[in-house]
Design a protein around this motif. Structure first.
Motif, mmCIF file in Angstrom:
data_model
loop_
_atom_site.group_PDB
_atom_site.id
_atom_site.type_symbol
_atom_site.label_atom_id
_atom_site.label_comp_id
_atom_site.label_asym_id
_atom_site.label_seq_id
_atom_site.Cartn_x
_atom_site.Cartn_y
_atom_site.Cartn_z
ATOM 1 N N PHE A 67 5.473 4.010 -1.585
ATOM 2 C CA PHE A 67 4.928 5.374 -1.802
ATOM 3 C C PHE A 67 3.689 5.293 -2.863
ATOM 4 O O PHE A 67 2.782 5.953 -2.774
ATOM 5 C CB PHE A 67 6.010 6.265 -2.147
ATOM 6 N N ARG A 68 4.037 4.471 -3.656
ATOM 7 C CA ARG A 68 2.759 4.308 -5.004
ATOM 8 C C ARG A 68 1.531 3.777 -4.374
ATOM 9 O O ARG A 68 0.376 4.514 -4.735
ATOM 10 C CB ARG A 68 3.236 3.218 -6.071
ATOM 11 N N ARG A 69 1.742 2.859 -3.488
ATOM 12 C CA ARG A 69 0.379 2.423 -2.676
ATOM 13 C C ARG A 69 -0.174 3.396 -2.023
ATOM 14 O O ARG A 69 -1.362 3.556 -1.998
ATOM 15 C CB ARG A 69 0.788 1.298 -1.762
ATOM 16 N N PHE A 70 0.383 4.342 -1.095
ATOM 17 C CA PHE A 70 0.071 5.645 -0.577
ATOM 18 C C PHE A 70 -0.548 6.435 -1.470
ATOM 19 O O PHE A 70 -1.864 6.902 -1.076
ATOM 20 C CB PHE A 70 1.231 6.147 0.332
ATOM 21 N N VAL A 71 -0.003 6.639 -2.511
ATOM 22 C CA VAL A 71 -0.620 7.871 -3.501
ATOM 23 C C VAL A 71 -1.946 7.162 -4.139
ATOM 24 O O VAL A 71 -2.987 7.930 -4.234
ATOM 25 C CB VAL A 71 0.304 7.933 -4.730
ATOM 26 N N GLU A 72 -1.949 5.962 -4.528
ATOM 27 C CA GLU A 72 -3.034 5.078 -5.078
ATOM 28 C C GLU A 72 -4.407 5.022 -4.039
ATOM 29 O O GLU A 72 -5.380 5.589 -4.498
ATOM 30 C CB GLU A 72 -2.746 3.962 -5.587
ATOM 31 N N GLU A 73 -4.005 4.821 -2.944
ATOM 32 C CA GLU A 73 -5.043 4.578 -1.725
ATOM 33 C C GLU A 73 -5.701 6.121 -1.374
ATOM 34 O O GLU A 73 -6.734 6.121 -0.762
ATOM 35 C CB GLU A 73 -4.584 3.643 -0.774
#
Length: 194
Positions: A67-73
């Motif tokens: 989920f963090r990757r989704f938010v960052e990207e």
């Protein structure tokens, strides 16, 4: 993410009228919280559910790291992180399900908390399941994942990532069993502690 193909199938969803009557009688005898008693009739009637098409279901929960990757990207801001937003978080003072009182759940609504800090009282790691996300947040995650996988040509045309329906989730979690159980370890929530 790892997925499993769930075949079509049938199962009985919900509680019988007899089960609801029994649970209501027990709940009233134990003087359980009124909200609990009021919710029981919604579990009936028991009805046959037929899943007619196979579907893919995640083997594990979406992790905080995914989920963090989704938010960052994507630059996405969750509902809890928007101005005035709040979320249900774990209450570290919770000491069990006391069904004879109004406070029976381990969650409380707080501002300033989110998937980044769900109030565990210990560090939130990337391999933990993501929590404190809304339906809108997960819909956005699924749309982003669909776009990522289509662009990488790993998702066949016509398929998309989405949340399962309640019936699909229950069918997948039963693992082919038609038996009605409340939790994967049995019918008593306290037995699952730890």
């Amino acid at each position: 993410m790892k997925f499993m193909l769930i075949p079509p199938g049938e199962f009985d969803m919900g509680s019988t009228e007899e089960e609801v009557a029994k649970y209501l009688e027990e709940a009233r005898a134990k003087k359980l919280a009124s909200w609990y008693i009021e919710c029981l009739p919604a579990e009936a009637p028991e009805h046959r559910v037929r899943i007619t098409k196979p579907f893919w279901l995640g083997v594990h929960e979406v992790t905080r790291g995914q989920f963090r990757r989704f938010v960052e990207e994507s630059g996405f801001v969750t509902d809890a992180e928007k101005p005035g937003g709040e979320t249900q978080v774990f209450d570290p003072e919770w000491d069990g399900y006391h069904l004879t009182t109004q406070v029976v759940q381990p969650w409380k609504s707080l501002k300033g908390k989110s998937w980044r800090d769900p109030n565990w009282g210990f560090p939130n790691r990337d391999d933990f399941p993501v929590v404190c996300v809304s339906y809108n947040d997960m819909k956005a995650f699924c749309q982003w994942l669909t776009e990522q996988e289509r662009n990488a040509t790993r998702l066949p045309e016509g398929l998309e990532y989405r949340l399962p329906t309640e019936a699909e989730w229950e069918h997948g979690c039963r693992g082919g069993s038609r038996e009605s159980r409340y939790f994967w370890w049995g019918n008593e929530i306290e037995e699952g502690e730890g």
